[in-house]
Write an enzyme that holds these catalytic residues in place. Structure first.
Site, mmCIF file in Angstrom:
data_model
loop_
_atom_site.group_PDB
_atom_site.id
_atom_site.type_symbol
_atom_site.label_atom_id
_atom_site.label_comp_id
_atom_site.label_asym_id
_atom_site.label_seq_id
_atom_site.Cartn_x
_atom_site.Cartn_y
_atom_site.Cartn_z
ATOM 1 N N ASP A 117 0.544 -1.208 0.243
ATOM 2 C CA ASP A 117 0.152 0.130 -0.166
ATOM 3 C C ASP A 117 0.787 0.988 0.455
ATOM 4 O O ASP A 117 1.485 1.859 1.298
ATOM 5 C CB ASP A 117 -1.282 0.253 1.509
ATOM 6 C CG ASP A 117 -1.968 1.333 1.221
ATOM 7 O OD1 ASP A 117 -1.979 1.673 0.358
ATOM 8 O OD2 ASP A 117 -2.289 1.158 2.426
ATOM 9 N N GLU A 136 -2.069 10.654 -0.265
ATOM 10 C CA GLU A 136 -3.906 9.693 -0.605
ATOM 11 C C GLU A 136 -3.903 9.563 1.220
ATOM 12 O O GLU A 136 -5.247 9.234 1.322
ATOM 13 C CB GLU A 136 -3.515 8.505 -1.312
ATOM 14 C CG GLU A 136 -4.614 7.950 -1.458
ATOM 15 C CD GLU A 136 -5.158 6.098 -0.453
ATOM 16 O OE1 GLU A 136 -5.987 5.601 -0.299
ATOM 17 O OE2 GLU A 136 -4.363 6.508 0.319
ATOM 18 N N ASP A 177 -4.694 0.368 -6.912
ATOM 19 C CA ASP A 177 -4.645 0.704 -4.705
ATOM 20 C C ASP A 177 -4.528 -0.736 -4.310
ATOM 21 O O ASP A 177 -5.361 -1.363 -4.067
ATOM 22 C CB ASP A 177 -5.457 1.683 -4.775
ATOM 23 C CG ASP A 177 -4.967 2.297 -3.417
ATOM 24 O OD1 ASP A 177 -4.386 1.793 -2.771
ATOM 25 O OD2 ASP A 177 -5.642 2.759 -2.421
ATOM 26 N N HIS A 196 -1.184 -0.952 6.663
ATOM 27 C CA HIS A 196 -0.899 0.174 7.491
ATOM 28 C C HIS A 196 0.192 0.054 8.668
ATOM 29 O O HIS A 196 0.151 0.972 9.835
ATOM 30 C CB HIS A 196 -1.898 0.757 7.862
ATOM 31 C CG HIS A 196 -2.977 1.966 6.929
ATOM 32 N ND1 HIS A 196 -3.643 2.550 7.318
ATOM 33 C CD2 HIS A 196 -2.926 1.673 4.994
ATOM 34 C CE1 HIS A 196 -4.299 3.120 5.846
ATOM 35 N NE2 HIS A 196 -3.456 2.748 5.089
#
Length: 319
Positions: free
Chosen positions: A139, A173, A202, A289
């Site tokens: 990501d 983003e 993405d 993340h």
């Protein structure tokens, strides 16, 4: 020789499936006659070694710059400079668009391939920034690498499509689509109407991948689906991140959009594992993340398939 022939057969079937499945909308700008089959140049295979080479570069950049490539941090600008240098050497006209978010300068990178009808623009893009927690390789170095290598494939092939090709790498983003929204908001009404399709990638290398296609513009959707059908890979409609990536600002002003996704924090179901392989009861990307989103956190099979799907769709829609 056998592998090359197999690739060509798969691509031929994908083209047939794409046009057999797709309905054409006048509003999309992808207009075909009811009786004449369009002639479409076959897209080249996107080399997996080149894709993983880009991922390794993004990982090295993050490692040398505090462990991330986040907005306003040196790792982001180093990532942008790496992509820009590749595109400049390949013959693109590049521009860096500056904006501000959170008191820090941010940057979008736009690259135009010479030629094609400037009133009919096909765009492909991906966000280049990571979160501050890690290097952001799935990501979204995967999407950034896929878009970059497809752009470089255009140059290697000296592709001369009917429509004009534009590629983009978005900043910030992760802070709320700031870079892509800034770009779209800065377009005149006339410039918006010239963009006939925006393709967004993405997260296209999730380690426990699914194969998700955006259900926005029907022509773009069916072209992507047709490619995967030619591979014998089933797809599902993307719902986990709907409206949460850089296609949203384009969609909100009426530009046709589509894209690909292999899954983030949601858990893969037993039915999905039976369909795609992988592990049920586990997230598509357990490192979403997190600091562990490194080069070890990528399915190269998914990255390869999605990159080839992007090239196929870009060639098809712009020819």
């Amino acid at each position: 020789m056998t592998a090359t022939l197999t690739r060509r057969t798969v691509r031929r079937r994908a083209l047939i499936a794409a046009f057999a499945a797709g309905a054409t909308l006048l509003t999309s700008g992808f207009v075909t006659g009811p009786t004449a089959a369009p002639k479409v140049a076959a897209a080249p295979d996107i080399p997996l070694a080149n894709l993983t080479g880009h991922l390794n570069q993004f990982q090295s950049i993050a490692t040398a710059n505090g462990g991330n490539r986040a907005h306003g941090r040196p790792g982001y600008r180093a990532s942008l400079d790496y992509v820009k240098a590749k595109l400049d050497a390949a013959g693109y006209t590049t521009s860096i668009r500056t904006f501000t978010s959170g008191g820090r300068a941010g940057y979008n990178l736009i690259a135009d391939w010479p030629g094609g009808d400037p009133n009919q623009v096909i765009m492909a893009g991906a966000h280049l920034d990571s979160v501050t927690a890690g290097a952001g390789i799935n990501d979204n170095a995967t999407g950034s690498a896929a878009v970059l290598e497809t752009a470089l494939a255009v140059s290697r092939a000296q592709f001369r499509p009917t429509k004009h090709l534009r590629f983009a790498w978005w900043g910030a983003e992760e802070l709320g689509l700031v870079g892509s929204r800034n770009y779209v908001n800065g377009l005149s009404a006339a410039d918006r109407t010239r963009i006939k399709g925006y393709l967004n990638l993405d997260m296209v290398g999730s380690p426990n991948p699914g194969y998700f296609v955006y259900d926005d513009d029907p022509v773009i959707e069916q072209t992507f689906k047709g490619y995967f059908a030619g591979l014998g890979v089933p797809t599902e409609i993307e719902t986990e991140g709907d409206g949460r990536s850089d296609h949203a600002p384009f969609k909100n002003v009426g530009i046709p959009v589509g894209g690909l996704f292999t899954g983030a924090g949601y858990v893969k179901s037993a039915a999905q594992a039976a369909k795609w392989g992988g592990t049920s009861g586990v997230a598509f990307d357990r490192c979403y993340h997190r600091a562990c989103d490194t080069t070890a956190n990528v399915s190269t099979t998914a990255l390869d398939r999605n990159s080839d799907a992007l090239a196929h769709t870009l060639w098809t829609l712009s020819s």
